[in-house]
Scaffold this motif. Structure first.
Motif, short mmCIF file in Angstrom:
data_model
loop_
_atom_site.label_atom_id
_atom_site.label_comp_id
_atom_site.label_asym_id
_atom_site.label_seq_id
_atom_site.Cartn_x
_atom_site.Cartn_y
_atom_site.Cartn_z
N GLY A 116 4.49 25.62 -29.93
CA GLY A 116 3.46 26.63 -29.72
C GLY A 116 2.21 26.35 -30.53
O GLY A 116 1.08 26.56 -30.05
N ARG A 117 2.39 25.87 -31.75
CA ARG A 117 1.25 25.53 -32.60
C ARG A 117 0.46 24.38 -31.99
O ARG A 117 -0.78 24.38 -32.01
N ARG A 118 1.16 23.40 -31.46
CA ARG A 118 0.47 22.25 -30.87
C ARG A 118 -0.22 22.63 -29.56
O ARG A 118 -1.30 22.13 -29.24
N ALA A 119 0.40 23.52 -28.79
CA ALA A 119 -0.18 23.91 -27.51
C ALA A 119 -1.38 24.83 -27.68
O ALA A 119 -2.35 24.75 -26.91
N LEU A 159 12.44 18.20 -23.79
CA LEU A 159 11.16 18.69 -23.28
C LEU A 159 10.04 18.42 -24.28
O LEU A 159 8.91 18.08 -23.88
N TRP A 160 10.34 18.53 -25.57
CA TRP A 160 9.34 18.22 -26.60
C TRP A 160 8.94 16.75 -26.54
O TRP A 160 7.75 16.41 -26.60
N ALA A 161 9.93 15.86 -26.41
CA ALA A 161 9.64 14.43 -26.36
C ALA A 161 8.82 14.09 -25.12
O ALA A 161 7.89 13.27 -25.17
N PHE A 162 9.16 14.71 -23.98
CA PHE A 162 8.39 14.47 -22.77
C PHE A 162 6.94 14.92 -22.94
O PHE A 162 6.00 14.21 -22.57
N TRP A 163 6.78 16.09 -23.51
CA TRP A 163 5.43 16.63 -23.71
C TRP A 163 4.61 15.74 -24.63
O TRP A 163 3.44 15.45 -24.37
N ARG A 164 5.23 15.27 -25.71
CA ARG A 164 4.52 14.41 -26.64
C ARG A 164 4.17 13.06 -26.00
O ARG A 164 3.18 12.44 -26.35
N SER A 165 4.99 12.61 -25.05
CA SER A 165 4.71 11.32 -24.40
C SER A 165 3.47 11.39 -23.52
O SER A 165 2.93 10.34 -23.14
N LEU A 166 3.01 12.60 -23.19
CA LEU A 166 1.82 12.74 -22.36
C LEU A 166 0.53 12.58 -23.16
O LEU A 166 -0.55 12.47 -22.57
N ARG A 174 7.97 5.36 -28.22
CA ARG A 174 8.90 6.02 -29.15
C ARG A 174 9.35 7.39 -28.64
O ARG A 174 10.49 7.80 -28.88
N PHE A 175 8.47 8.07 -27.91
CA PHE A 175 8.87 9.37 -27.38
C PHE A 175 9.76 9.23 -26.16
O PHE A 175 10.64 10.07 -25.92
N ASN A 197 19.41 19.68 -15.02
CA ASN A 197 18.64 20.81 -15.55
C ASN A 197 17.32 20.34 -16.16
O ASN A 197 16.26 20.93 -15.92
N ILE A 198 17.37 19.27 -16.95
CA ILE A 198 16.17 18.80 -17.62
C ILE A 198 15.17 18.24 -16.62
O ILE A 198 13.97 18.55 -16.67
N PHE A 199 15.65 17.42 -15.70
CA PHE A 199 14.72 16.80 -14.77
C PHE A 199 14.17 17.80 -13.75
O PHE A 199 13.08 17.58 -13.22
N CYS A 200 14.88 18.88 -13.50
CA CYS A 200 14.30 19.95 -12.67
C CYS A 200 13.11 20.59 -13.37
O CYS A 200 12.09 20.91 -12.75
N SER A 201 13.24 20.78 -14.70
CA SER A 201 12.14 21.33 -15.48
C SER A 201 10.94 20.38 -15.46
O SER A 201 9.78 20.81 -15.30
N LEU A 202 11.20 19.09 -15.62
CA LEU A 202 10.11 18.11 -15.61
C LEU A 202 9.46 18.04 -14.24
O LEU A 202 8.23 17.91 -14.12
#
Length: 216
Positions: A116-119, A159-166, A174-175, A197-202
């Motif tokens: 939340g802080r990063r977003a 989900l955090w690692a995916f978001w950081r990879s963007l 590394r992410f 479940n994870i890939f549906c979110s992505l």
């Protein structure tokens, strides 16, 4: 000290205070009288006994319950965590059986704050973490010796690692590797269904943002 550094120092101080507040509140609502209640469900007692059997006999690949193979469709990751807690603390009771879930819940709270802080900003992250901490089922699951809260942590980390990879300013490799590790951790908790479940979110994110390049 220049005027430009004052807001930065104030924001950093607020960030540290928020982490301290969340740690204090999180430890209180999750760990307070964690071991006082008896096991709430049969699954809790089965997990605690399976972890105890692993420590006693060294049979870590196939969990056993009352000296019989524990027939379950789920991988033994959660029982490995309980057995590791028994081994590291030297104590085998209700409190240590629930400790992996409690720690996973506390890490989830801090991770949600960081996201939340990063977003947005620290205030938004702090409010989001408080909302999560106020959800009854989240706290209830975090105080049980089952695989659900470690699975929740694994999903959130993915989900955090995916978001950081963007982030174009970060090292994508590394992410991506972190995503794979966290995904494997989630599979160890509850099987390959977590991948869906994870890939549906992505997929939902990619469809909403229309950032087709992020699929790779």
């Amino acid at each position: 000290m220049t005027e430009s550094t004052l807001p930065q120092k104030s924001a950093q101080r607020r960030h540290i205070y928020y982490i301290i507040y969340l740690l204090i509140l999180g430890v209180f609502v999750i760990f307070f009288r964690l071991g006082d209640r008896d096991m709430w469900t049969g699954n809790e007692s089965e997990a605690a006994i399976a972890g105890w059997d692993m420590v006693e006999t060294g049979r870590i690949l196939v969990p056993h319950f009352l000296d019989q193979p524990f027939v379950d469709n789920r991988p033994p990751g959660a029982w490995w965590l309980i057995a590791a807690t028994y081994k590291l603390t030297g104590v085998r009771n209700t409190w240590t059986a629930r400790l992996p879930s409690a720690l996973a819940a506390l890490i989830c709270i801090l991770l949600v704050y960081a996201m939340g802080r990063r977003a947005a900003n620290a205030n938004a992250g702090f409010l989001t973490a408080l909302i999560l901490m106020g959800m009854f089922f989240f706290l209830f699951t975090g105080r049980m010796s089952q695989q659900d809260m470690p699975l929740t942590l694994a999903t959130t980390l993915c989900l955090w690692a995916f978001w950081r990879s963007l982030d174009n300013n970060e090292s994508v490799f590394r992410f991506v590797m972190a995503f794979q590790i966290f995904l494997g951790f989630g599979v160890l908790m509850k099987g390959p269904a977590v991948v869906i479940n994870i890939f549906c979110s992505l997929a939902a994110y990619v469809l909403y943002s229309r950032c087709w390049r992020d699929i790779k």
